[in-house]
Write an enzyme that holds these catalytic residues in place. Structure first.
Site, PDB file in Angstrom:
ATOM      1  N   HIS A 229       0.451  -0.942   0.106  1.00  0.00           N
ATOM      2  CA  HIS A 229      -0.459   0.223  -0.178  1.00  0.00           C
ATOM      3  C   HIS A 229       0.599   1.244   0.023  1.00  0.00           C
ATOM      4  O   HIS A 229       2.054   1.073   0.620  1.00  0.00           O
ATOM      5  CB  HIS A 229      -0.828   0.019   1.550  1.00  0.00           C
ATOM      6  N   ASP A 356      -2.673 -19.432  11.700  1.00  0.00           N
ATOM      7  CA  ASP A 356      -0.989 -20.166  12.642  1.00  0.00           C
ATOM      8  C   ASP A 356      -1.149 -19.532  14.200  1.00  0.00           C
ATOM      9  O   ASP A 356      -1.052 -18.327  14.572  1.00  0.00           O
ATOM     10  CB  ASP A 356       0.637 -19.571  11.987  1.00  0.00           C
ATOM     11  N   SER A 371       3.149  -5.067   6.968  1.00  0.00           N
ATOM     12  CA  SER A 371       2.549  -4.760   5.500  1.00  0.00           C
ATOM     13  C   SER A 371       3.149  -5.819   4.858  1.00  0.00           C
ATOM     14  O   SER A 371       4.781  -4.346   4.924  1.00  0.00           O
ATOM     15  CB  SER A 371       0.952  -3.200   5.717  1.00  0.00           C
TER      16      SER A 371
END
Length: 412
Positions: A229, A356, A371
């Site tokens: 992003h 997980d 991110s």
């Protein structure tokens, strides 16, 4: 007579609606496409619309959709026509060969320097007469704009801006600025304060810093992609237009675990760290640049893998790479829950869920700083983590890997 007029109006409305529908279909086909060899592209078409290519195949898959598949890499032009006689538009197409990358997953520091100075706020100025002034009022300039020139002199920092305003000695200054990608000009008369300073009433910034995850390294071009992003200004929430930037190593200081309604985050420092490379592009699909110091990424070269086409991505199990403990990159299990194959407009290409237990114990799911964590499925790079769902940190979004690779190719 009245009935005839009514029928004529209805026919006219119907005719205009058809024209409108075809106009929308034509505009929906971009003027320029960057695609991979063998990638399926679905283009909106209507009855009578045809797309022809020098190479590749075109197949009508629905009454309002044509599937285009490129057969070899290179540059070509697709011709869009109506009933094979009326030319509607040309589409320039860059077909990229299938690409291999090395997924990285390493946390790094980001330093960005703006193209000009970014306006992040405005405030009243108290003049020598103790009256309040708003010199920027009615000029058109607003928060999120980028000032690039003052009196025809280039502005590269807040220091430049202050110096040029000071030199004007209270005379109106001509300002050139960028607003929503459009270059504009205005004139502002500075206000002299009781401290004998001249001010415009604008709060500005010329740099930004933070941490994020390096997604991939592409060996043939020595380029990298990260974050998935863009970096936006914290005050204006606008994408920062950069002149340059640096990627540096970082030292993780603290990890705040995410909870419902309160996203977690990774805190790190970019001070006294090693250089990784230069950043040249800040887009809504991530940041991109070239690597100058390969050793600083500490990559596993044996993990080089092909970038998956969207048709190859499946619902179900996948993994992500990220570094949390002492910068050691580890692989964690996730699940791809939804795939939005036709989405080329934002970076929410896939909805994912962290499964997980080790990662859930450490972070609670997806947190700020993760991110850019590469997503891997069936031995191929399929994308990168981009967002977390605020009310459920176990879930979030990822962007397609092919979008990130295409973005990185545009900086070459």
């Amino acid at each position: 007579m009245k009935k005839t007029k009514k029928i004529t109006k209805l026919l006219l409305v119907f005719f205009l609606m058809i024209i409108y529908a075809y106009t929308l279909a034509i505009e929906s086909i971009p003027n320029h496409l960057v695609i991979f060899e063998g990638e399926n592209i679905h283009l909106k078409t209507l009855l009578g619309m045809e797309i022809k290519a020098d190479w590749g195949t075109m197949e009508t898959v629905a009454k309002d959709q044509t599937k285009a598949v490129s057969e070899k890499s290179g540059n070509t032009t697709w011709q869009v026509s109506l009933f094979d006689h009326i030319k509607l538009k040309d589409v320039k197409v860059d077909v990229l060969p299938r690409t291999k990358v090395i997924p990285v997953g390493k946390i790094a520091g980001v330093k960005l320097y703006t193209n000009g100075v970014l306006v992040v706020g405005m405030s009243e100025i108290e003049g020598m007469d103790h009256k309040k002034y708003k010199p920027y009022e009615k000029t058109g300039i607003k928060e999120g704009d980028t000032i690039t020139q003052v009196n025809n002199k280039e502005i590269t920092s807040t220091k430049d801006l202050m110096q040029n305003v000071k030199e004007a000695q209270g005379q109106p200054v001509k300002i050139k600025y960028i607003q929503e990608e459009e270059v504009k000009e205005c004139s502002i008369e500075p206000v002299k304060t009781s401290n004998n300073e001249y001010k415009l009433g604008l709060w500005v910034r010329d740099s930004a810093a933070g941490v994020g995850t390096v997604t991939f390294y592409e060996p043939t071009s020595k380029t990298f992609g990260a974050l998935g992003h863009g970096i936006t200004d914290i005050d204006t929430e606008e994408l920062i237009h950069i002149a340059s930037g640096e990627f540096v190593t970082t030292r993780v200081l603290n990890i705040t675990k995410g909870e419902s309604g309160a996203p977690g985050k990774i805190q790190g420092t970019v001070e006294n760290q090693k250089n990784i490379g230069k950043i040249y592009k800040n887009s809504k699909f991530g940041i991109y640049g070239t690597v100058e110091n390969l050793t600083s990424l500490d990559m596993d070269w044996s993990k080089e893998m092909e970038v998956a086409l969207r048709e190859e991505i499946q619902l179900g199990k996948a993994t992500i790479l990220c570094s949390l403990d002492n910068q050691k990159v580890e692989e964690y299990e996730i699940e791809i829950q939804k795939i939005y194959k036709e989405n080329n407009y934002d970076n929410k290409s896939m909805q994912i869920k962290v499964t997980d237990k080790r990662l859930l114990e450490k972070t609670g799911g997806i947190i700020q700083g993760m991110s850019g964590s590469p997503v891997i499925q069936n031995g191929k790079f399929v994308g990168a983590v981009t967002h977390v769902l605020v009310n459920n940190p176990q879930e979030g979004y990822a962007v397609f890997g092919d979008i990130m690779i295409k973005q990185s190719k545009e900086i070459l």
